[in-house]
Design a protein around this motif. Structure first.
Motif, PDB file in Angstrom:
ATOM      1  N   THR A 124      10.415  10.597  29.739  1.00 37.96           N
ATOM      2  CA  THR A 124      11.336  11.681  30.619  1.00 37.96           C
ATOM      3  C   THR A 124      12.712  11.636  29.972  1.00 37.96           C
ATOM      4  OG1 THR A 124      10.236  10.978  32.673  1.00 37.96           O
ATOM      5  CG2 THR A 124      12.617  11.540  32.735  1.00 37.96           C
ATOM      6  N   ILE A 125      13.265  10.352  29.261  1.00 43.25           N
ATOM      7  CA  ILE A 125      14.558  10.567  28.807  1.00 43.25           C
ATOM      8  C   ILE A 125      14.578  11.369  27.382  1.00 43.25           C
ATOM      9  CG2 ILE A 125      16.546   8.950  27.938  1.00 43.25           C
ATOM     10  CD1 ILE A 125      15.932   7.330  30.378  1.00 43.25           C
ATOM     11  N   LEU A 126      13.379  10.834  26.613  1.00 43.30           N
ATOM     12  CA  LEU A 126      13.277  11.653  25.235  1.00 43.30           C
ATOM     13  C   LEU A 126      13.000  13.206  25.559  1.00 43.30           C
ATOM     14  CD1 LEU A 126      10.622   9.314  23.060  1.00 43.30           C
ATOM     15  CD2 LEU A 126      13.167   9.897  22.723  1.00 43.30           C
ATOM     16  N   SER A 127      12.329  13.505  26.595  1.00 46.42           N
ATOM     17  CA  SER A 127      12.182  14.859  26.519  1.00 46.42           C
ATOM     18  C   SER A 127      13.251  15.671  27.174  1.00 46.42           C
ATOM     19  CB  SER A 127      10.826  15.303  27.222  1.00 46.42           C
ATOM     20  OG  SER A 127      10.701  14.487  28.261  1.00 46.42           O
ATOM     21  N   LEU A 128      14.022  15.303  28.116  1.00 42.40           N
ATOM     22  CA  LEU A 128      15.075  15.853  28.680  1.00 42.40           C
ATOM     23  C   LEU A 128      16.508  15.681  28.203  1.00 42.40           C
ATOM     24  CD1 LEU A 128      14.005  15.457  32.387  1.00 42.40           C
ATOM     25  CD2 LEU A 128      13.524  17.515  30.762  1.00 42.40           C
ATOM     26  N   ILE A 129      16.647  14.441  27.718  1.00 46.17           N
ATOM     27  CA  ILE A 129      18.395  14.024  27.533  1.00 46.17           C
ATOM     28  C   ILE A 129      18.547  14.398  25.690  1.00 46.17           C
ATOM     29  CG2 ILE A 129      20.002  12.265  27.413  1.00 46.17           C
ATOM     30  CD1 ILE A 129      18.825  13.489  30.354  1.00 46.17           C
ATOM     31  N   ASP A 130      19.499  15.135  25.745  1.00 46.50           N
ATOM     32  CA  ASP A 130      20.306  15.407  24.284  1.00 46.50           C
ATOM     33  C   ASP A 130      21.664  14.319  24.244  1.00 46.50           C
ATOM     34  OD1 ASP A 130      18.497  17.270  22.864  1.00 46.50           O
ATOM     35  OD2 ASP A 130      19.382  18.682  23.985  1.00 46.50           O
ATOM     36  N   GLU A 131      22.025  14.507  23.071  1.00 48.39           N
ATOM     37  CA  GLU A 131      23.238  13.721  22.936  1.00 48.39           C
ATOM     38  C   GLU A 131      24.163  13.852  23.685  1.00 48.39           C
ATOM     39  OE1 GLU A 131      24.975  12.401  18.948  1.00 48.39           O
ATOM     40  OE2 GLU A 131      22.526  12.184  18.376  1.00 48.39           O
ATOM     41  N   GLY A 132      24.854  13.104  24.453  1.00 42.85           N
ATOM     42  CA  GLY A 132      26.238  13.628  25.182  1.00 42.85           C
ATOM     43  C   GLY A 132      25.775  13.947  26.640  1.00 42.85           C
ATOM     44  N   ASP A 133      24.565  14.004  26.951  1.00 45.29           N
ATOM     45  CA  ASP A 133      23.952  14.456  28.338  1.00 45.29           C
ATOM     46  C   ASP A 133      24.155  13.249  29.191  1.00 45.29           C
ATOM     47  OD1 ASP A 133      23.498  17.078  27.865  1.00 45.29           O
ATOM     48  OD2 ASP A 133      21.165  16.677  27.416  1.00 45.29           O
ATOM     49  N   GLU A 134      24.638  13.443  30.420  1.00 38.56           N
ATOM     50  CA  GLU A 134      24.805  12.365  31.219  1.00 38.56           C
ATOM     51  C   GLU A 134      23.643  12.019  32.205  1.00 38.56           C
ATOM     52  OE1 GLU A 134      28.615  13.030  33.396  1.00 38.56           O
ATOM     53  OE2 GLU A 134      29.645  12.960  31.229  1.00 38.56           O
ATOM     54  N   VAL A 135      23.448  10.838  32.182  1.00 37.99           N
ATOM     55  CA  VAL A 135      22.367  10.359  33.347  1.00 37.99           C
ATOM     56  C   VAL A 135      22.916   9.267  34.233  1.00 37.99           C
ATOM     57  CG1 VAL A 135      20.012   9.416  33.388  1.00 37.99           C
ATOM     58  CG2 VAL A 135      20.693  10.574  31.309  1.00 37.99           C
ATOM     59  N   ILE A 136      22.870   9.462  35.593  1.00 35.24           N
ATOM     60  CA  ILE A 136      23.190   8.941  36.472  1.00 35.24           C
ATOM     61  C   ILE A 136      22.006   7.836  36.907  1.00 35.24           C
ATOM     62  CG2 ILE A 136      24.190   8.299  38.714  1.00 35.24           C
ATOM     63  CD1 ILE A 136      25.349  11.372  38.432  1.00 35.24           C
ATOM     64  N   TYR A 137      22.494   6.571  36.832  1.00 37.17           N
ATOM     65  CA  TYR A 137      21.220   5.493  37.168  1.00 37.17           C
ATOM     66  C   TYR A 137      21.646   4.635  38.047  1.00 37.17           C
ATOM     67  CZ  TYR A 137      23.676   2.372  33.726  1.00 37.17           C
ATOM     68  OH  TYR A 137      24.377   1.805  33.272  1.00 37.17           O
ATOM     69  N   PRO A 138      20.828   3.904  38.960  1.00 39.36           N
ATOM     70  CA  PRO A 138      21.174   2.492  39.747  1.00 39.36           C
ATOM     71  C   PRO A 138      21.655   1.326  38.957  1.00 39.36           C
ATOM     72  CG  PRO A 138      18.851   3.056  39.845  1.00 39.36           C
ATOM     73  CD  PRO A 138      19.412   4.126  38.827  1.00 39.36           C
ATOM     74  N   ASN A 139      22.700   0.588  39.444  1.00 39.23           N
ATOM     75  CA  ASN A 139      23.271  -0.354  38.774  1.00 39.23           C
ATOM     76  C   ASN A 139      23.737  -1.475  39.961  1.00 39.23           C
ATOM     77  OD1 ASN A 139      24.932  -2.310  37.512  1.00 39.23           O
ATOM     78  ND2 ASN A 139      25.336  -1.058  35.888  1.00 39.23           N
ATOM     79  N   PRO A 140      23.358  -2.453  40.091  1.00 38.00           N
ATOM     80  CA  PRO A 140      22.147  -3.242  39.341  1.00 38.00           C
ATOM     81  C   PRO A 140      20.788  -2.352  39.181  1.00 38.00           C
ATOM     82  CG  PRO A 140      22.605  -4.482  41.446  1.00 38.00           C
ATOM     83  CD  PRO A 140      23.642  -3.385  41.301  1.00 38.00           C
ATOM     84  N   GLY A 141      20.193  -2.311  38.286  1.00 38.11           N
ATOM     85  CA  GLY A 141      19.003  -1.558  38.458  1.00 38.11           C
ATOM     86  C   GLY A 141      17.993  -1.995  37.051  1.00 38.11           C
ATOM     87  N   PHE A 142      16.876  -1.338  37.034  1.00 38.26           N
ATOM     88  CA  PHE A 142      15.806  -1.773  36.060  1.00 38.26           C
ATOM     89  C   PHE A 142      16.452  -1.717  34.729  1.00 38.26           C
ATOM     90  CE2 PHE A 142      11.712  -0.772  33.940  1.00 38.26           C
ATOM     91  CZ  PHE A 142      11.247  -2.309  33.849  1.00 38.26           C
ATOM     92  N   PRO A 143      16.653  -2.600  33.744  1.00 43.52           N
ATOM     93  CA  PRO A 143      17.516  -2.460  32.837  1.00 43.52           C
ATOM     94  C   PRO A 143      17.008  -1.640  31.480  1.00 43.52           C
ATOM     95  CG  PRO A 143      16.341  -4.405  32.563  1.00 43.52           C
ATOM     96  CD  PRO A 143      16.069  -3.806  33.952  1.00 43.52           C
TER      97      PRO A 143
END
Ligand SMILES: Cc1ncc(COP(=O)(O)O)c(C=O)c1O
Length: 499
Positions: free
Chosen positions: A210-229
């Motif tokens: 998912t991350i390889l196919s959707l995220i370019d350099e500088g794109d932001e991804v919001i993720y839970p923290n603490p969360g699966f590392p």
């Protein structure tokens, strides 16, 4: 340090001229050039050119010195250490004059951004202690302690005998994709077709792809923290910007939708949700999920919804997926799998459900990386998803019993306080009142009390102040672990030096 001299360097049959203009404090070349000025045979020259290129230098052959363009162009080379965790590693340089380092491993820069999953490191450490004769109770690793249900094992063995030992289609066996499409349609209340399902070796590849196919350099991804590392690790690996949304104990480790909203920017491309959640056991309510969908609105943001613990909910709670919210299906990548639900961690099988056009790209990633998921594993997967589900209910009931016992026990230990997780098979006690930081406490419990747990910081910076215990162990072992922690905290009332 500056040099005016021009030392000669013999590399095998080659004679090289090294012009050191400046050497950094660690002895690495900061400015200078290297050139091949001779060899015993002309065949060595192309090899020399290759070596120079590996060091980021331009080889000069014959008379005269050809400048390294990185230095002669006036570009500033920064000192680079040997490890790959060097944030300043903007150019390749090499330790000057050390022959051995001619063969230094030259990792791609992105490797310095790749994280890990500490559970495996703690497991290794615990195994070493066990080999030294210490008794360790394993509460670190996130896998069910049950065997894979017998009907699933039988299906897998039968498949092996029948010759399901060859390559299969990259996206998965059609029968399994169809079964999964029906299962997800039924459980999430949406219409899913088999071309929207991609079967992969475990849940992790869906995060990766998912991350390889959707995220370019500088794109932001919001993720839970603490969360699966692995979320943060992969976001950073591809050069994305990892934007943590804090999960707070006072919200029962659910997600504060207003905090999430404040983190959304024009560069946000992906939001990762995980419910039930690892490591906290928090669960997103239907109301929260609907609100998150509302906040996303018509922004072009995709959601990776990690639902790998969807069948491990307690106290009669029901799972709700953001995929079920009207308008969200085409923007959701649903991750689910067999590892946790059917105790199949070692079989390596998971799947993603997503719009068909994205599924074709994920399939290309599968073709490039794994070719396909093991065929006999997939045949067993069909039995798992379509066969008797009693074992799933049994495991869930057992985890609930253990959770109740462990939470009650932890709350009796001085300095520990623990909320009741609503799903998954972890408990996440607050340990701030012990006076210890998470990592030293986890280390001390392993080494001195013989209980392997994970530091909350293994799941990100906001995990400080917590430990994660897996309840995927027998009631007897869990009792003993609680006893050991209790005894240890009674003896060790003061934090360790340097804690
Ligand atoms: C939240 C979460 N997602 C994904 C995974 C990966 O599962 P798998 O072992 O199937 O790759 C795990 C495993 O611990 C997990 O906790």
């Amino acid at each position: 340090m500056r040099f005016e001299s021009m030392p000669m360097l013999g590399v095998g049959p080659l004679l090289m001229r090294v012009e050191l203009v400046e050497v950094g404090v660690h002895g690495f070349l900061v400015r200078g050039s290297i050139s091949v000025i001779g060899s015993r045979s002309s065949r060595e020259i192309p090899r020399a050119a290759g070596k120079c290129a590996r060091f980021g230098m331009t080889p000069g052959v014959g008379r005269g010195v050809q400048d390294n363009p990185l230095t002669s162009s006036g570009a500033q080379l920064r000192p680079q250490n040997r490890g790959y965790n060097n944030p300043f590693a903007s150019f390749r340089s090499f330790p000057a004059m050390e022959r051995a380092t001619q063969y230094e491993l030259q990792l791609a820069r992105r490797m310095s951004r790749l994280g890990t999953e500490t559970a495996f490191e703690v497991l290794n450490k615990a195994r070493v202690l066990e080999r030294q004769g210490k008794s360790i109770i394993h509460l670190e690793i996130g896998e069910p302690d049950f065997d894979t249900p017998a009907n699933v094992v039988e299906a897998g063995v039968d498949a092996l005998r029948k010759g399901w030992t060859h390559y299969g289609p990259s996206a998965g066996l059609p029968e399994l994709r169809q079964s999964l499409a029906e299962y997800v349609s039924r459980t999430r209340g949406v219409k899913v077709t088999s071309d929207e399902v991609v079967v992969v070796p475990g849940g992790k590849p869906i995060i990766f792809f998912t991350i390889l196919s959707l995220i370019d350099e500088g794109d932001e991804v919001i993720y839970p923290n603490p969360g699966f590392p692995i979320y943060e690790s992969m976001i950073r690996y591809v050069g994305g910007r990892a934007v943590p949304v804090r999960l707070r104990e006072e919200c029962d480790f659910s997600l504060d939708v207003s905090e999430l909203t404040a983190l959304i920017s024009d560069r946000t491309r992906l939001i990762i949700l995980n419910s039930p959640q690892n490591p906290t056991g928090g669960v997103l309510s239907r109301r929260d999920i609907e609100q998150i969908a509302k906040v996303i609105g018509d922004r072009n943001i995709m959601v990776l919804s990690d639902e790998i613990y969807s069948r491990l909910l307690f106290d009669g709670a029901e799972h709700f997926s953001i995929m079920s919210v009207p308008g969200m299906q085409e923007r959701t990548i649903l991750l689910d799998g067999f590892s946790k639900t059917y105790a199949m961690t070692g079989w390596r099988m998971g799947y993603g459900v997503m719009r068909a056009d994205l599924a074709t790209h994920m399939t290309r990633l599968m073709t490039n990386s794994n070719s396909c998921t093991a065929s006999f594993t997939q045949v067993a997967g069909i039995e798992a998803i379509k066969g008797d589900q009693k074992s799933v209910d049994h495991m869930r009931d057992e985890f609930q019993r253990r959770r109740d016992m462990v939470v009650a026990g932890l709350n009796k230990i001085k300095g520990f306080s623990c909320r009741m997780p609503k799903g998954a098979f972890y408990v996440f006690p607050n340990i701030t009142q012990t006076g210890w930081k998470s990592k030293p406490l986890a280390d001390a419990l392993l080494e001195q009390a013989g209980v392997a747990a994970l530091s909350g910081t293994s799941f990100g910076e906001f995990g400080e102040g917590y430990l994660r215990f897996s309840v995927a162990n027998s009631l007897e072992n869990l009792h003993q672990a609680l006893e050991r922690v209790d005894q240890w905290t009674k003896k060790m009332s003061n934090p360790a030096p340097g804690n």
